[in-house]
Design an enzyme around this catalytic site. Structure first.
Site, mmCIF file in Angstrom:
data_model
loop_
_atom_site.group_PDB
_atom_site.id
_atom_site.type_symbol
_atom_site.label_atom_id
_atom_site.label_comp_id
_atom_site.label_asym_id
_atom_site.label_seq_id
_atom_site.Cartn_x
_atom_site.Cartn_y
_atom_site.Cartn_z
ATOM 1 N N LYS A 96 71.686 46.597 30.843
ATOM 2 C CA LYS A 96 70.553 46.080 30.077
ATOM 3 C C LYS A 96 70.228 44.719 30.666
ATOM 4 O O LYS A 96 70.992 43.767 30.504
ATOM 5 C CB LYS A 96 70.906 45.958 28.587
ATOM 6 C CG LYS A 96 69.773 45.329 27.770
ATOM 7 C CD LYS A 96 70.161 45.061 26.333
ATOM 8 C CE LYS A 96 69.137 44.143 25.690
ATOM 9 N NZ LYS A 96 69.491 43.779 24.318
ATOM 10 N N ALA A 184 64.672 44.507 20.187
ATOM 11 C CA ALA A 184 64.541 43.148 19.631
ATOM 12 C C ALA A 184 63.391 43.029 18.642
ATOM 13 O O ALA A 184 62.310 43.568 18.853
ATOM 14 C CB ALA A 184 64.367 42.103 20.717
ATOM 15 N N GLY A 185 63.687 42.305 17.576
ATOM 16 C CA GLY A 185 62.662 41.953 16.593
ATOM 17 C C GLY A 185 62.649 42.826 15.355
ATOM 18 O O GLY A 185 61.952 42.526 14.382
ATOM 19 N N ASN A 206 70.532 45.017 16.527
ATOM 20 C CA ASN A 206 71.860 44.441 16.310
ATOM 21 C C ASN A 206 71.893 43.623 15.019
ATOM 22 O O ASN A 206 72.518 43.991 14.023
ATOM 23 C CB ASN A 206 72.238 43.568 17.522
ATOM 24 C CG ASN A 206 73.673 43.089 17.498
ATOM 25 O OD1 ASN A 206 74.255 42.820 18.541
ATOM 26 N ND2 ASN A 206 74.320 42.964 16.349
ATOM 27 N N THR A 207 71.153 42.509 15.016
ATOM 28 C CA THR A 207 71.258 41.557 13.908
ATOM 29 C C THR A 207 70.879 42.175 12.567
ATOM 30 O O THR A 207 71.480 41.837 11.540
ATOM 31 C CB THR A 207 70.372 40.326 14.189
ATOM 32 O OG1 THR A 207 70.634 39.879 15.524
ATOM 33 C CG2 THR A 207 70.672 39.202 13.218
#
Lengths: 257, 65
Positions: A96, A184-185, A206-207
Site C-alpha cells: 500500500k 481513508a475518510g 481503520n480508525t
C-alpha cells in the site's frame, strides 16, 4: 467476487491494525469484520525490543493476508526503500503505497506517488496506491502499472465521509474494470454503504473501527454495511426524482362519487 | 566505529551487520535492515561489512492503517 492482483476475495472490507485499545480487541475486530486483508506498517525497532515480533505473531495468528504500507513516508526514495524492506519482512509483493505531501491533511503527494509507483512496479511490486479522487492522477497511476486504485473520500482519520461523490462517480465511470477501493475518510457504516452504492469494489478503514466504543461490534456493523451497499449497487438503484410517483397502481381504483 | 543506527549515533565494534545486530541485542526473524538507503537481506547480513558513519536502519512490523 472481488479480485485484487489475482487474489480472489469474499470480503470487500480491508481493515487497518492501528489504534486498537489492545491486541485482543484488534483480533476480535478483525474476526468480526470478516476481512481477509489487514494493513500493517514498519517502524524502527528499539535495541533489544520485541514489540514488532509480538505484534507480528498476533497478525500471523489471524490467518489473513497482509498488506504492508509505507505510511509516514514523505518522499519517493523513502517510500521505495520502505516498500523493499516490507517485501522482505512480510514476504509479499503487495504494497500500500503512501507518499504524504501535506502534514495537516495527510494528502498524498500525487507527483511523488506516481514516480514511486512506477519504480516499484518496475521492481515487481503489486502496488495499491493511496491517492486522491483526482481523475488524471488515477490515469497516471494506471499508466505506471497499478492494477488497483485507492482514492480517499476524505482525509485520513477525519471520519468526514465522502466529501466529493461526484469525483468518486467520475473515477468509477472512467475505469469500470479497475478495482477501486475507497481508502481513508470513512467514519460511519453509512459512509461505507454510500461509496459501495456508487459501485466501488471495497473499502479500507481503520480508525472508524479501532476508535469505536466497541470495536468488535463496529467491525460487524461495517461488514454488514459494505455488503448492503454492494448488493444495492448490483441490484440497481433508483435515481432520485423531483416529483412524487405513486407506488400503488391507479388502474382499477374504485370511484365513489 | 561510529555508526548511525536508527537515527542515533552509536559507537560499536562490529565488522558486519550481523555482528551489530547481535551486539545490540536484536534477534528474531521479524527484522528488516538497510544500510545507507539500500536494503540488506537477512542472508547477506553476515557478509555485509560496515564502515564508519554508515547509516543503518532496523525496522520491524508495526500496527498500520
Amino acid at each position: 467476487m472481488l479480485e485484487l492482483y489475482g487474489t480472489k476475495l469474499s470480503s470487500r472490507l480491508l481493515l487497518g491494525t492501528a489504534r486498537y485499545p489492545s491486541p485482543s480487541i484488534m483480533a476480535d475486530a478483525v474476526s468480526r469484520s470478516g476481512t481477509e486483508i489487514v494493513t500493517v506498517s514498519l517502524r524502527r525497532e528499539t535495541a533489544g525490543g520485541r514489540n514488532g515480533g509480538a505484534f507480528f505473531d498476533t497478525v500471523r495468528s489471524l490467518g489473513v493476508k497482509v498488506l504492508p504500507n509505507t505510511a509516514g513516508c514523505h518522499g519517493v526514495s523513502e517510500a521505495v526503500l520502505t516498500a523493499k524492506m516490507a517485501r522482505e519482512l512480510f514476504a509479499t509483493d503487495w504494497i500500500k503505497l503512501e507518499v504524504i505531501g501535506n502534514h495537516d491533511t495527510l494528502q498524498p503527494d500525487v507527483f511523488g506517488l506516481v514516480e514511486a509507483a512506477r519504480i516499484l512496479v518496475g521492481e515487481g511490486f503489486q502496488v495499491f496506491p493511496y491517492t486522491t479522487d483526482d481523475l488524471v492522477v488515477a490515469e497516471r497511476l494506471l499508466e505506471a502499472g497499478c492494477k488497483v486504485l485507492m482514492p480517499w473520500c476524505a482525509p485520513i482519520g477525519s471520519a468526514a465521509g465522502p466529501l466529493n461523490p461526484m469525483a468518486l462517480r467520475s473515477i468509477r465511470a472512467h475505469f469500470p474494470d479497475v478495482p477501486l477501493i475507497v481508502d481513508a475518510g470513512i467514519g460511519r457504516p453509512s459512509h461505507a454503504t454510500a461509496v459501495m452504492e456508487l459501485g466501488f469494489d471495497a473499502v479500507l478503514l481503520n480508525t472508524a473501527v479501532a476508535g469505536a466504543g466497541d470495536p468488535g461490534l463496529m467491525a460487524g456493523a461495517f461488514c454488514a454495511a459494505i455488503e448492503a451497499g454492494r448488493k444495492a449497487f448490483e441490484a440497481g438503484l433508483l435515481e432520485p426524482r423531483d416529483m412524487a410517483v405513486p407506488s400503488t397502481p391507479i388502474i382499477g381504483k374504485a370511484v365513489f362519487s | 566505529m561510529k555508526l548511525i543506527v536508527n537515527g542515533e549515533p552509536k559507537e560499536v565494534a562490529a565488522a558486519t551487520l550481523e555482528e551489530l545486530l547481535a551486539l545490540m541485542d536484536y534477534e528474531g526473524d521479524w527484522l528488516a535492515t538497510a544500510v545507507n538507503g539500500e536494503p540488506v537481506h537477512r542472508e547477506d547480513r553476515s557478509v555485509h561489512s560496515l564502515n564508519t558513519d554508515d547509516r543503518i536502519e532496523i525496522l520491524s512490523p508495526m500496527q498500520g492503517g
